[in-house]
Design a protein around this motif. Structure first.
Motif, short mmCIF file in Angstrom:
data_model
loop_
_atom_site.label_atom_id
_atom_site.label_comp_id
_atom_site.label_asym_id
_atom_site.label_seq_id
_atom_site.Cartn_x
_atom_site.Cartn_y
_atom_site.Cartn_z
N LEU A 81 0.83 -1.21 0.00
CA LEU A 81 0.00 0.00 0.00
C LEU A 81 0.86 1.26 0.00
O LEU A 81 0.54 2.25 -0.66
CB LEU A 81 -0.92 0.00 1.21
N ARG A 82 1.97 1.24 0.73
CA ARG A 82 2.85 2.41 0.79
C ARG A 82 3.45 2.72 -0.58
O ARG A 82 3.68 3.90 -0.92
CB ARG A 82 3.95 2.18 1.82
N ASN A 83 3.70 1.68 -1.36
CA ASN A 83 4.35 1.86 -2.66
C ASN A 83 3.39 1.72 -3.84
O ASN A 83 3.80 1.50 -4.97
CB ASN A 83 5.51 0.87 -2.79
N PHE A 84 2.12 1.89 -3.55
CA PHE A 84 1.09 1.86 -4.60
C PHE A 84 1.36 2.96 -5.63
O PHE A 84 1.66 4.11 -5.28
CB PHE A 84 -0.28 2.06 -3.96
N ALA A 85 1.26 2.62 -6.89
CA ALA A 85 1.55 3.57 -7.97
C ALA A 85 0.30 4.39 -8.27
O ALA A 85 -0.60 3.94 -8.99
CB ALA A 85 2.02 2.83 -9.22
N GLU A 86 0.24 5.58 -7.72
CA GLU A 86 -0.91 6.46 -7.96
C GLU A 86 -0.96 6.91 -9.42
O GLU A 86 -2.02 7.22 -9.95
CB GLU A 86 -0.82 7.70 -7.05
N GLU A 87 0.21 6.95 -10.08
CA GLU A 87 0.31 7.29 -11.50
C GLU A 87 1.08 6.20 -12.21
O GLU A 87 1.76 5.38 -11.57
CB GLU A 87 1.02 8.64 -11.68
N HIS A 88 0.99 6.19 -13.51
CA HIS A 88 1.73 5.23 -14.32
C HIS A 88 3.23 5.51 -14.19
O HIS A 88 3.71 6.59 -14.61
CB HIS A 88 1.29 5.36 -15.78
N PRO A 89 4.00 4.60 -13.58
CA PRO A 89 5.39 4.93 -13.23
C PRO A 89 6.28 5.38 -14.40
O PRO A 89 7.02 6.35 -14.25
CB PRO A 89 5.90 3.63 -12.59
N PRO A 90 6.23 4.72 -15.56
CA PRO A 90 7.15 5.16 -16.62
C PRO A 90 6.85 6.54 -17.19
O PRO A 90 7.75 7.25 -17.61
CB PRO A 90 6.99 4.08 -17.70
N THR A 91 5.55 6.94 -17.23
CA THR A 91 5.19 8.19 -17.91
C THR A 91 4.73 9.29 -16.97
O THR A 91 4.73 10.47 -17.35
CB THR A 91 4.06 7.93 -18.91
N GLY A 92 4.32 8.93 -15.76
CA GLY A 92 3.76 9.92 -14.86
C GLY A 92 2.34 10.32 -15.19
O GLY A 92 1.76 11.21 -14.54
N LEU A 93 1.73 9.68 -16.20
CA LEU A 93 0.35 9.99 -16.56
C LEU A 93 -0.61 9.38 -15.55
O LEU A 93 -0.33 8.32 -14.97
CB LEU A 93 0.04 9.44 -17.95
N PRO A 94 -1.77 10.00 -15.36
CA PRO A 94 -2.78 9.38 -14.49
C PRO A 94 -3.33 8.11 -15.16
O PRO A 94 -3.41 8.03 -16.39
CB PRO A 94 -3.86 10.46 -14.37
N TRP A 95 -3.68 7.15 -14.35
CA TRP A 95 -4.29 5.93 -14.89
C TRP A 95 -5.69 6.23 -15.44
O TRP A 95 -6.40 7.10 -14.91
CB TRP A 95 -4.43 4.88 -13.81
N SER A 96 -6.07 5.52 -16.47
CA SER A 96 -7.46 5.62 -16.91
C SER A 96 -8.40 5.06 -15.85
O SER A 96 -9.56 5.45 -15.76
CB SER A 96 -7.66 4.90 -18.25
N SER A 97 -7.92 4.16 -15.02
CA SER A 97 -8.60 3.67 -13.82
C SER A 97 -7.61 2.80 -13.07
O SER A 97 -6.74 2.17 -13.68
CB SER A 97 -9.87 2.88 -14.15
N ASN A 98 -7.75 2.76 -11.76
CA ASN A 98 -6.88 1.89 -10.96
C ASN A 98 -7.48 1.75 -9.57
O ASN A 98 -7.41 2.67 -8.75
CB ASN A 98 -5.46 2.47 -10.85
N ALA A 99 -8.08 0.60 -9.32
CA ALA A 99 -8.70 0.33 -8.02
C ALA A 99 -7.90 -0.71 -7.24
O ALA A 99 -8.46 -1.43 -6.41
CB ALA A 99 -10.13 -0.15 -8.21
#
Length: 735
Positions: A376-394
């Motif tokens: 949980l601490r290292n959950f990728a809030e954004e797409h790691p390679p690009t920094g773009l927001p995910w289209s969805s991520n639950a």
């Protein structure tokens, strides 16, 4: 794109629409096909792994009762290799020279009046071999090594600096064996020529690929090739490529001028239709004492056949699974004298996730942090390679709800500290980030004078429920009852569809069906646009909704009319519309297109004296985007979990190190999970529709399997204190 009004039929766990045909035995699989005058084929396979054929004596076979032809490399026509597809180059064409590249290679095909006669004659073909030293091991020093063959290696940040800043570093080597796709239905082919027109019934997951490949190989127009696969007895990836035995069946049919059927035997399935390749993976991870992941390095090595280009980048998933500023993934392939590998449920991720998620647990243990808290601490809030927001991520929701349902808080952190009588009890978990995949697709929708709809595309249903969910989706989009919709698939005569694989068909096909149905409603609105007698006069597609067989103004169901009334007033028997979908692009959307995510929680029991391992419970939390049919989606996760238990505890395609012969190529020797191995399962779905596509699905075919092996291994460590880094986890490793 604005979607049409959502109806309650979507998401409902309705029964399969094709179930009556299956349970009554009326569903026709390729093995059920019978053509007038049909002959049968049998294969002759190499008994060495490397070398050449010095000579073939087929005289006794040709003289055997019922034999119609014996085809070898000495009398076979020159055939070109099939075309490159979305999945890479086609396998090599068979019977083109005297080379032997792997044990079990097809060296002849026999056609005879009956299957028994063909098999007997095949046993009479005498082959004189000149053996050569076979390259069979992944650590073979003389083997050719392919570095980054598809240019998919990844690097970001400064990995060396990341490890220098880490308070804890773990590293280890993890291995996974060959696994073999073993659908219950044996792969079958029936080929029939009519002049230069060819009809093929085949256990394929991709009819259009078979059509395109056969047209290229036999130099006939694609329009003269018809491939039929309305029902397929499972696949798990075995039907994604067009394999050489299909070519041999077509060749035999052309040679004897009669339809020919070939049904692979179970041992032949182990060498003829691909397998999950083994892997050796080295992982190094670094974290701060506070639990921040600061460096990931993952290198994988897998085998590839001598004359093939199949590729599974097992390390690639580690580049996107966690929020880590410094990451490097590398993959290599080693050319060996083995049958061509191919996709098997959860390809690449099935192997790579086992290594990554095992190492993540080791790192959490090294810094004294709960494995769930670390993830949980290292959950990728954004797409790691690009920094773009995910289209969805639950995924975070999957972790949190899964932990609550599983009872993770009851876990005692010390390995070996939990018991139930004589059994050691272990809790383990794994996270999954499965990549997004979607290919172009087409569909056609028609609505008839009687109010029924006919929707079709050349997809396949390998047991996943495509017939059903597309019937539901079309009914939803047209405002009809599911009983009023017929969905057809499994024929290359229908609009183009990509393969049933990569967890991408529901999205690709569903979006095409969405476009076709939306277009069909638009065709009706074109009729009413200037019709003074229609309450829909002047209304456009974004102004209307559909329900109960009618188009009406959005928000005002009274102002509308039935499809049938519109057709009758204009003297039409029906209307049709085509639709197509294309893969969403991250740059165009301004967000990273997300695949499915999941969290797997497993409880195991280990007998410390006997080394027995039992999986007691599994909880799977899945973010699969919009779920079109909860019953079928749950079934997919349950089935994938059973496959994951097989990968974790049983499945190992054993190749003799001296000869290259597969030593356990039967169901008596190749172990898979059976009912007694399947525990209580709890499946739930998290999140909601994905923003990247009109229907919002993400696919759940693969994610049910991925993560189970790592969760089992992590649970075994918690139960026993033993870190198992090699699959399968067998009794000898626990004693």
């Amino acid at each position: 794109m604005t979607t049409l009004e959502t109806r309650p039929v979507i998401g409902a766990g309705i029964d399969r629409v094709d179930a009556p045909l299956k349970v009554t035995g009326k569903a026709q699989y390729p093995n059920d096909v019978d053509r007038p005058g049909m002959a049968h084929a049998a294969l002759v396979r190499s008994t060495i792994a490397a070398g050449r054929i010095r000579g073939i004596d087929a005289a006794e076979a040709e003289a055997a009762p019922g034999v119609l032809a014996v085809i070898t490399h000495l009398n076979a026509p020159r055939l070109e290799r099939g075309p490159t597809t979305l999945l890479g180059p086609s396998p090599p064409a068979p019977l083109q020279d005297e080379r032997i590249l792997h044990y079990g290679q097809h060296v002849a095909v026999v056609a005879a009046t009956t299957a028994e006669q063909a098999r007997h004659a095949a046993s009479l073909v005498r082959v004189d071999y000149e053996p050569a030293r076979a390259l069979l091991g992944i650590d073979e020093p003389d083997a050719e090594v392919l570095v980054n063959p598809w240019n998919l290696d990844h690097e970001r940040g400064d990995v060396r600096a990341g490890f220098a800043a880490a308070d804890a570093v773990v590293e280890g080597t993890y291995t996974t064996p060959d696994n073999t796709n073993n659908p219950l239905g044996l792969m079958s082919v029936v080929a029939a020529w009519d002049g230069d027109a060819l009809t093929v019934h085949e256990s394929t997951q991709w009819p259009h690929n078979v059509r395109t490949s056969l047209a290229a190989i036999f130099k006939i127009p694609e329009s003269r090739v018809r491939v039929l696969a309305p029902f397929v007895g499972g696949g798990f990836g075995a039907g994604l490529r067009m394999w050489p035995h299909v070519v041999l069946t077509v060749l035999a049919a052309r040679r004897i001028g009669r339809p020919v059927k070939l049904v692979l035997t179970r041992p032949e399935m182990f060498t003829a239709v691909g397998h999950r390749p083994s892997s050796v993976q080295h992982i190094r991870l670094g974290a701060t004492a506070a639990g921040d992941l600061v460096a990931v390095e993952h290198e994988g090595v897998s085998p590839v056949a001598m004359d093939d280009e199949d590729y599974e980048p097992v390390s690639l998933g580690s580049a996107v699974s966690y929020a880590c500023p410094n990451a490097r993934t590398r993959d290599r392939q080693v050319r060996l004298n083995i049958p061509c590998p191919g996709s098997m449920r959860g390809p690449a991720e099935g192997q790579g996730n086992f290594a990554l998620e095992s190492a993540i647990d080791e790192l959490a243990h090294a810094i004294g942090m709960d494995p769930l808290e670390f993830r949980l601490r290292n959950f990728a809030e954004e797409h790691p390679p690009t920094g773009l927001p995910w289209s969805s991520n639950a995924l975070r929701e999957c972790y949190e709800r899964g932990a609550e349902r599983f009872g993770w808080s009851r876990r005692s952190p010390e390995p070996g500290s939990m018991r139930d009588g004589r059994w050691l009890v272990g809790y383990g978990l794994a996270g999954v980030a499965y990549p997004a995949y979607q290919a172009p697709c087409q569909a056609r929708a028609s609505l008839n004078r009687d109010g029924s709809a006919y929707v079709r595309s050349a997809a396949t249903d390998i047991g996943t429920g495509t017939y059903t969910v597309m019937t539901q989706l079309a009914a939803d989009l047209l405002g009809l009852a599911t009983a009023q919709v017929r969905f057809d698939l499994g024929s290359s005569d229908l609009p183009y569809s990509p393969q049933a694989g990569g967890s991408g068909l529901t999205g690709a096909l569903g979006n095409a069906v969405h476009a076709a149905c939306r277009g069909l409603v638009g065709e009706f609105l074109d009729l009413t646009a200037a019709d003074p007698g229609s309450p829909l006069r002047g209304a456009g597609i974004d102004d209307v909704a559909v329900s109960e067989g009618r188009i009406h103004l959005a928000g005002d169901p009274r102002r509308g009319e039935a499809y049938t009334d519109i057709l009758a007033r204009h003297g039409l028997e029906g209307l049709s519309a085509d639709g197509r979908s294309t893969p969403p692009g991250s740059e165009d959307l301004g967000m990273a297109v997300a695949g499915a995510f999941g969290a797997k929680f497993v409880e195991v029991r280990v007998d410390p004296d006997l080394g027995l391992l039992r999986v007691a419970r599994v909880v799977s939390g899945i973010d699969g985007g919009r779920i079109l049919n909860a019953k079928l989606a749950t079934s997919q996760i349950v089935g994938g979990t059973v496959g994951g238990i097989g990968q974790a505890m049983f499945e190992d395609t054993a190749t003799d190190a001296e000869t290259g012969r597969i030593a356990n190529a039967t169901f008596g020797d190749y172990l898979v999970a059976v009912n007694a191995d399947v525990p209580d399962m709890d499946v739930f779905f998290a999140g909601g529709p994905d923003r990247a596509t009109p229907i919002g699905t993400k696919g759940v075919g693969e994610i049910g399997l991925v993560g189970i092996a790592a969760a089992v291994a992590n649970a075994v460590h918690h139960a026993t204190g033993r870190r198992i880094r090699s699959l399968p986890i067998t009794i000898d490793r626990l004693l």
